[in-house]
Write a protein that holds these residues in place. Structure first.
Motif, PDB file in Angstrom:
ATOM      1  N   ILE A  37      54.643 -32.032 -15.208  1.00 18.26           N
ATOM      2  CA  ILE A  37      56.017 -31.583 -15.395  1.00 18.26           C
ATOM      3  C   ILE A  37      56.967 -32.081 -14.294  1.00 18.26           C
ATOM      4  CG2 ILE A  37      57.488 -29.513 -15.571  1.00 18.26           C
ATOM      5  CD1 ILE A  37      55.545 -29.627 -17.901  1.00 18.26           C
TER       6      ILE A  37
ATOM      7  N   PHE B 108      56.997 -17.945 -22.513  1.00 21.71           N
ATOM      8  CA  PHE B 108      56.034 -18.949 -22.024  1.00 21.71           C
ATOM      9  C   PHE B 108      54.646 -18.842 -22.674  1.00 21.71           C
ATOM     10  CE2 PHE B 108      53.606 -21.164 -18.545  1.00 21.71           C
ATOM     11  CZ  PHE B 108      54.086 -22.408 -18.885  1.00 21.71           C
TER      12      PHE B 108
ATOM     13  N   ASP C  86      49.736 -20.504 -14.789  1.00 27.46           N
ATOM     14  CA  ASP C  86      49.352 -21.923 -14.837  1.00 27.46           C
ATOM     15  C   ASP C  86      48.184 -22.123 -13.864  1.00 27.46           C
ATOM     16  OD1 ASP C  86      49.268 -24.661 -15.151  1.00 27.46           O
ATOM     17  OD2 ASP C  86      51.201 -25.065 -14.190  1.00 27.46           O
TER      18      ASP C  86
ATOM     19  N   THR D  53      55.672 -20.979 -12.164  1.00 22.81           N
ATOM     20  CA  THR D  53      55.589 -20.186 -13.401  1.00 22.81           C
ATOM     21  C   THR D  53      55.284 -18.713 -13.151  1.00 22.81           C
ATOM     22  OG1 THR D  53      53.307 -20.939 -13.544  1.00 22.81           O
ATOM     23  CG2 THR D  53      54.901 -22.136 -14.873  1.00 22.81           C
TER      24      THR D  53
ATOM     25  N   TYR E 283      55.961 -32.908 -22.034  1.00 26.69           N
ATOM     26  CA  TYR E 283      54.976 -33.361 -21.037  1.00 26.69           C
ATOM     27  C   TYR E 283      55.167 -34.843 -20.709  1.00 26.69           C
ATOM     28  CZ  TYR E 283      52.463 -29.080 -22.205  1.00 26.69           C
ATOM     29  OH  TYR E 283      52.107 -27.771 -22.400  1.00 26.69           O
TER      30      TYR E 283
END
Ligand code: ADP
Ligand code: GN1
Ligand code: MG
Length: 366
Positions: free
Chosen positions: A29, A156, A215, A237, A324
């Motif tokens: 990312i 998410f 994550d 995150t 991505y």
């Protein structure tokens, strides 16, 4: 022209003289760089945050600051080293948690924690046990954090949201790739209700909301030279969500015998010894705070997050690769196939996974 990382170093409160700035890590990312300084000055990590994904970088940095400050207090209370066991944000010269360049790109920096290793795969049960313990401890230290976090990534790990996104992308089919993946689409559709059922339990409050990382793949943890977890990193995150996300994503990452984007599907399957070791490590810390309903759904969360990852890679392929980073036009499809193979392997092993969690909890009740 886009700013280069070497133009940006001067905008942060770095000690010493910068010797080199070079790309670091395998993130999908952000753009991440290692900042090497002369002599004995500390080194740093510098990142250009992906603002297409993180739509409110200042709020994200505020979340990271709140979480790392809370962790620092806990680590100090336990006699640990707060500069090594959690992230230390380095502010910009004007005292902000980030620097915004002329192209309105957001940059952030943190202290580089040296003499550590980040792995791309868990090649031993010891490493998996230690990783599980690390995430259990991370969640445990954050379990009394009361300050709310901003919801900087709405939906998410929310399956209702993901399936809504999925339906929209499929109905738009923006680059005409949908026809190429009818079989893959059926993988998602056939499990829709089963996967939504876990999110329903979170929505109804049966599964509690906690501070979670979201994550937890293995390269988002730093290990020391003995293979023990030193620090949980990549805090972009951190959110209020289900702690099952963290366990499930770690099982997806640690137990895979192959790579996340392995083209050779025979390489990809779930390693049960790694599953057991991670679970033991995690539960050794988390058993003290997990509710019955979280424990009941732990094994399922591995399938849930792996399914979500198949969906996300496939959806990005159909959408034309906007989310991505990809190396070529089929990269997201290759990733989706590898993650689906892993999901199938989890489905085959599911009754053993579930039974292992149950037995461990029964034998280790506190
Ligand atoms: P990305 O968002 O690109 O995944 P990460 O924050 O995960 O970025 O960093 C990428 C890699 O950089 C990590 O896998 C790790 O190897 C290394 N890294 C990141 N932060 C630190 C740190 N504070 N100290 C040492 N290494 C780090
Ligand atoms: C992304 O940023 P990185 O590479 O650690 C993604 C995760 C996925 C992961 C798959 C914000 O993580 O959700 O699981 O790729 N992060 C975001 O490798 O979407
Ligand atoms: Mg990362």
């Amino acid at each position: 022209m886009m700013s280069l990382p070497e133009d940006i170093g001067g905008y942060f409160r770095f000690e010493g003289v910068i010797k080199d700035i070079r790309p670091q890590g395998e993130g999908l990312i952000n753009d991440t760089y290692f900042v090497e300084t002369e002599g004995n000055s500390p080194n740093y990590i510098l990142q250009c945050k992906n603002k297409a994904i993180f739509k409110d970088v200042p709020a994200m940095m505020e979340n990271i600051y709140k979480v790392s400050s809370h962790l620092k207090k806990k680590i100090e209370e336990k006699g640990g080293d707060p500069l090594r066991e959690t992230l230390t944000i380095i502010p910009s010269v004007d005292g902000k948690l980030y620097y915004q360049d002329e192209d309105v790109e957001y940059w952030a920096a943190c202290l580089f924690i040296d003499n550590t290793t980040s792995y791309q795969c868990a090649d031993s049960p010891h490493l998996a046990f230690s990783g599980g313990k690390g995430i259990g401890r991370f969640q445990s230290m954050l379990s009394d954090m009361e300050e709310p976090l901003s919801d900087i990534l709405p939906g998410f790990h929310n399956m209702e949201f993901r399936l809504r996104q999925w339906d929209e992308v499929l109905s738009k089919d923006p680059v005409g790739r949908k026809a190429l993946v009818s079989q893959e689409i059926s993988w998602i559709e056939s499990r829709r209700e089963e996967m939504l059922s876990l999110w329903d339990k979170f929505k109804s409050g049966e599964i509690p909301q906690r501070v979670t990382h979201n994550d937890t793949k293995i390269n988002n943890i730093l290990f020391d030279d003995k293979g023990e977890v030193l620090c949980v990193i990549d805090l972009d995150t951190v959110l209020n969500s289900m702690c099952l996300n963290d366990y499930g994503d770690a099982i997806r990452s640690y137990t895979n015998a192959g790579k996340e984007d392995d083209k050779i599907l025979d390489n990809v399957y779930m390693k049960m010894d790694i599953f057991k070791a991670y679970t033991e490590g995690y539960l050794s810390e988390a058993i003290s705070f997990l509710t019955q309903s979280e424990i009941e759904n732990l094994a399922f969360s591995a399938k849930y997050i792996t399914y979500e990852q198949v969906l996300r890679f496939l959806m990005d392929f159909i959408d034309g690769d906007n989310y991505y980073k990809v190396k070529n036009k089929t990269h997201n499809l290759v990733r989706a196939h590898a993650q689906y193979k892993l999901l199938l392997s989890m489905e085959e092993n599911f009754s053993d996974m579930y039974a292992f969690v149950k037995e461990f909890v029964n034998n280790n009740k506190i």
